[in-house]
Enzyme design. Sequence first.
Site, PDB file in Angstrom:
ATOM      1  N   HIS A  26      32.694  42.707  36.384  1.00 10.99           N
ATOM      2  CA  HIS A  26      33.567  42.159  37.423  1.00 10.99           C
ATOM      3  C   HIS A  26      32.725  41.748  38.609  1.00 10.99           C
ATOM      4  CE1 HIS A  26      34.649  46.466  36.407  1.00 10.99           C
ATOM      5  NE2 HIS A  26      35.135  45.795  35.396  1.00 10.99           N
ATOM      6  N   THR A  27      32.402  40.473  38.709  1.00 12.52           N
ATOM      7  CA  THR A  27      31.484  40.058  39.775  1.00 12.52           C
ATOM      8  C   THR A  27      32.173  40.101  41.126  1.00 12.52           C
ATOM      9  OG1 THR A  27      32.033  37.905  38.939  1.00 12.52           O
ATOM     10  CG2 THR A  27      29.818  38.682  38.514  1.00 12.52           C
ATOM     11  N   SER A  28      31.626  40.966  41.976  1.00 13.41           N
ATOM     12  CA  SER A  28      32.073  41.107  43.358  1.00 13.41           C
ATOM     13  C   SER A  28      33.592  41.139  43.472  1.00 13.41           C
ATOM     14  CB  SER A  28      31.531  39.954  44.210  1.00 13.41           C
ATOM     15  OG  SER A  28      30.144  39.952  44.119  1.00 13.41           O
TER      16      SER A  28
ATOM     17  N   ASP B 104      38.439  40.584  36.411  1.00 16.09           N
ATOM     18  CA  ASP B 104      38.194  39.293  37.055  1.00 16.09           C
ATOM     19  C   ASP B 104      38.973  38.155  36.411  1.00 16.09           C
ATOM     20  OD1 ASP B 104      34.632  39.770  37.689  1.00 16.09           O
ATOM     21  OD2 ASP B 104      36.418  40.420  38.769  1.00 16.09           O
TER      22      ASP B 104
END
Lengths: 247, 212
Positions: A26-28, B104
């Site tokens: 989960h990027t940033s 995400d």
Amino acid sequence: MDPITLEVPHMLRAPAAAANQGANAHTSSQPIITGTSVLAFKYKDGIMMAADTLGAFGSMARFRDENRFMQVGDTLVGAGGDMSDFQYMKHMLEDMQTREYDMDDGQRMGTRSVYKYVSNVMYGRRNRFDPLWNAYVVGGVEGGERFLGYVNLYGTTYEADCVATGFGAHLAIPMLRKRVEGRADEVTEEEAVAVLDDCMRTLLYRDCQAFNRVRRAKVTARGVEVSEPYALQTDWSIADYVVGYGA
Amino acid sequence: MAGLKPGEINLGTTIMAVKFDGGVVVAADSRTSTGAYVANRVTDKLTKVNDRIYCCRSGSAADTQAVADIVSYHMDLYSSQHGERPTVKVAASLFQEICYQNKDNLSASIIVAGWDEQKGGSVFEIPRGGSLHQQEFAVGGSGSTYIYGFCDKTFRPGMNREECIEFVKNAVGLAITRDGHSGGVIRVAVITKDGVDREIVYGNALPPQYTG
């Protein structure tokens, strides 16, 4: 985007794989369900810590029965920030404990070691631009000495007599420093509870995201004890003195 | 954190699950919207994951269907390998694992509820972000915001099956009226050790409420 992979959750993995697992997943990310302040300080018998039981969803008091503490052997970890990342850290810590137990080498993970582990995970994730969006307080008594440390999503660490996360860092730390810093050997449990409740009350008044259901925890030579949730007394009598806004 | 892409199908939604002694009641509205258009007015958002465990889906229709399909597969596999049904907690953990690791790229907020031999009825909520929360009752979706007050005031622990059914019908009915992204019929399913009883309350027969 990587395909959705589902490994059977939280099996024993080699430490190297575990350290990488989840990184770049989960990027940033942004925090969704969040916990607010955690307070802690050193007192005569060890460490005392407090946190409320709220998992907020933005401004909403969504999950009102969260436990933001985790016991790791004789160490206590308190968490603020994203609750999904805290739940992940709890799994990491459980896996770590399982690996240590299986090594069967007669060693026990002390508080400093747990702190180091958490710090390394946090800093490692930060370096991959994929932080666990938390602030942790790690406390315990190791070899007769009290230990209290803080680590956050950047991997910034510090140790002190009094630490706090979130709003507590702004409002409670000055109160704690005035009342108990440097006096750890003298502060009795009664006094510690009173100071803690005063600080939590101030946060209840002044932190929008605070909730009046609080857990207290202490770590002493006897180990970790986490209290049942309780409500703080509040005083609103000053409301009687305020009429209008001054016009 | 992914939001819905423009034009992506939204399960706007009101979803709910309540635990009682002997099982759970799950309920949902039936509106699927694409922007302001109602793409499906009779959607079934109560999705079977195994014979005694359902999930209530809100967020992106595509994302939640994909996740539910994967979890159903794993539930089947578990049953084959273990010779018994997985518990509700296992199902919820599987949902969590997918929702957390793919946070995400997903817009999914899911309630998992069902009955198992070990614990009887259980309700778990997995909001966006992929955290897991066990509760006595759970509400979710865009419509849920309008009924937190009603639910907090009406719910009591230890309600029986009939009281729980009344409770969810009233709550989802109120949310449907107020929330533009919730509507249609109220689908209700009661899950106990004996199986699943499904029922529908048509949109023209919602429980009485003041509508101005």
